[in-house]
Design a protein around this motif. Sequence first.
Motif, PDB file in Angstrom:
ATOM      1  N   THR A 143       4.847  -1.898 -12.157  1.00 41.81           N
ATOM      2  CA  THR A 143       5.073  -0.846 -11.837  1.00 41.81           C
ATOM      3  C   THR A 143       5.989  -0.263 -12.687  1.00 41.81           C
ATOM      4  O   THR A 143       6.435  -0.615 -13.591  1.00 41.81           O
ATOM      5  CB  THR A 143       5.392  -0.588 -10.398  1.00 41.81           C
ATOM      6  N   THR A 144       5.905   1.317 -12.627  1.00 36.89           N
ATOM      7  CA  THR A 144       6.677   1.961 -13.513  1.00 36.89           C
ATOM      8  C   THR A 144       7.929   2.367 -12.683  1.00 36.89           C
ATOM      9  O   THR A 144       7.895   2.442 -11.476  1.00 36.89           O
ATOM     10  CB  THR A 144       6.116   3.407 -14.163  1.00 36.89           C
ATOM     11  N   MET A 145       9.139   2.919 -13.097  1.00 35.90           N
ATOM     12  CA  MET A 145      10.196   3.358 -12.430  1.00 35.90           C
ATOM     13  C   MET A 145       9.891   4.689 -11.881  1.00 35.90           C
ATOM     14  O   MET A 145      10.506   5.053 -10.712  1.00 35.90           O
ATOM     15  CB  MET A 145      11.392   3.885 -13.334  1.00 35.90           C
ATOM     16  N   ASP A 146       8.802   5.680 -12.553  1.00 37.11           N
ATOM     17  CA  ASP A 146       8.391   6.764 -11.623  1.00 37.11           C
ATOM     18  C   ASP A 146       7.650   6.554 -10.487  1.00 37.11           C
ATOM     19  O   ASP A 146       7.907   7.130  -9.474  1.00 37.11           O
ATOM     20  CB  ASP A 146       7.359   7.573 -12.695  1.00 37.11           C
ATOM     21  N   ASP A 147       6.966   5.583 -10.578  1.00 33.13           N
ATOM     22  CA  ASP A 147       6.337   4.910  -9.112  1.00 33.13           C
ATOM     23  C   ASP A 147       7.175   4.521  -8.268  1.00 33.13           C
ATOM     24  O   ASP A 147       7.049   4.704  -7.014  1.00 33.13           O
ATOM     25  CB  ASP A 147       5.115   3.902  -9.352  1.00 33.13           C
ATOM     26  N   ILE A 148       8.370   3.645  -8.566  1.00 32.52           N
ATOM     27  CA  ILE A 148       9.331   3.481  -7.384  1.00 32.52           C
ATOM     28  C   ILE A 148      10.073   4.624  -7.263  1.00 32.52           C
ATOM     29  O   ILE A 148      10.216   4.379  -5.889  1.00 32.52           O
ATOM     30  CB  ILE A 148      10.266   2.269  -8.331  1.00 32.52           C
ATOM     31  N   ALA A 149      10.373   5.457  -7.968  1.00 33.32           N
ATOM     32  CA  ALA A 149      11.275   6.453  -7.139  1.00 33.32           C
ATOM     33  C   ALA A 149      10.373   7.356  -6.520  1.00 33.32           C
ATOM     34  O   ALA A 149      10.940   7.834  -5.459  1.00 33.32           O
ATOM     35  CB  ALA A 149      11.599   7.181  -8.800  1.00 33.32           C
TER      36      ALA A 149
ATOM     37  N   ARG B 289       7.899   6.237  -4.638  1.00 34.34           N
ATOM     38  CA  ARG B 289       7.739   5.699  -3.357  1.00 34.34           C
ATOM     39  C   ARG B 289       9.090   5.469  -2.326  1.00 34.34           C
ATOM     40  O   ARG B 289       8.960   5.846  -0.972  1.00 34.34           O
ATOM     41  CB  ARG B 289       7.309   4.018  -3.564  1.00 34.34           C
ATOM     42  N   ARG B 290      10.119   5.428  -3.331  1.00 33.94           N
ATOM     43  CA  ARG B 290      11.513   5.538  -2.249  1.00 33.94           C
ATOM     44  C   ARG B 290      11.673   6.920  -1.769  1.00 33.94           C
ATOM     45  O   ARG B 290      12.046   7.046  -0.559  1.00 33.94           O
ATOM     46  CB  ARG B 290      12.659   5.397  -3.485  1.00 33.94           C
ATOM     47  N   GLN B 291      11.362   7.997  -2.555  1.00 31.78           N
ATOM     48  CA  GLN B 291      11.392   9.203  -1.855  1.00 31.78           C
ATOM     49  C   GLN B 291      10.506   9.556  -0.720  1.00 31.78           C
ATOM     50  O   GLN B 291      10.838   9.954   0.167  1.00 31.78           O
ATOM     51  CB  GLN B 291      11.125  10.363  -2.979  1.00 31.78           C
ATOM     52  N   GLU B 292       9.177   9.001  -0.834  1.00 34.24           N
ATOM     53  CA  GLU B 292       8.193   9.061   0.321  1.00 34.24           C
ATOM     54  C   GLU B 292       8.707   8.289   1.416  1.00 34.24           C
ATOM     55  O   GLU B 292       8.539   8.953   2.709  1.00 34.24           O
ATOM     56  CB  GLU B 292       7.050   8.506  -0.122  1.00 34.24           C
ATOM     57  N   ARG B 293       9.503   7.180   1.317  1.00 35.23           N
ATOM     58  CA  ARG B 293       9.925   6.566   2.388  1.00 35.23           C
ATOM     59  C   ARG B 293      11.156   7.208   3.096  1.00 35.23           C
ATOM     60  O   ARG B 293      11.253   7.181   4.257  1.00 35.23           O
ATOM     61  CB  ARG B 293      10.512   5.276   2.011  1.00 35.23           C
ATOM     62  N   ALA B 294      11.774   8.014   2.253  1.00 30.35           N
ATOM     63  CA  ALA B 294      13.057   8.556   2.773  1.00 30.35           C
ATOM     64  C   ALA B 294      12.565   9.870   3.566  1.00 30.35           C
ATOM     65  O   ALA B 294      13.268  10.199   4.635  1.00 30.35           O
ATOM     66  CB  ALA B 294      13.975   9.056   1.809  1.00 30.35           C
TER      67      ALA B 294
END
Length: 97
Positions: A82-88, A90-95
């Motif tokens: 995965t890319t760091m953009d995808d991780i960021a 997903r984290r924002q979506e969870r927040a």
Amino acid sequence: MSAQPVHQHSANEPRVPRTIGGISDALRGGRRAQFFAELLEAQQGPELDGVLTAWWGRAVLDTDPQRDRVRTAAETGTLPTTTMDDIARRRQERAIS
């Protein structure tokens, strides 16, 4: 039928104790001898702490039940990435949820 973890440990307890014995017991093959060689050369204090920290991480990886599958996937190029953009994202979506 339900799947049960191979190694029982609670979320509050690490799979590998952060002790010389815990690390030694968890290491595979000749890595244990290498651990003791570095341990015996380290001076008490930050140097010894560094050896224990580094080898604790390796011991945790050695005891990972998925270790062989992940290594094979990485070597054959089939390990999902995965890319760091995808991780960021997903984290924002969870927040937000």
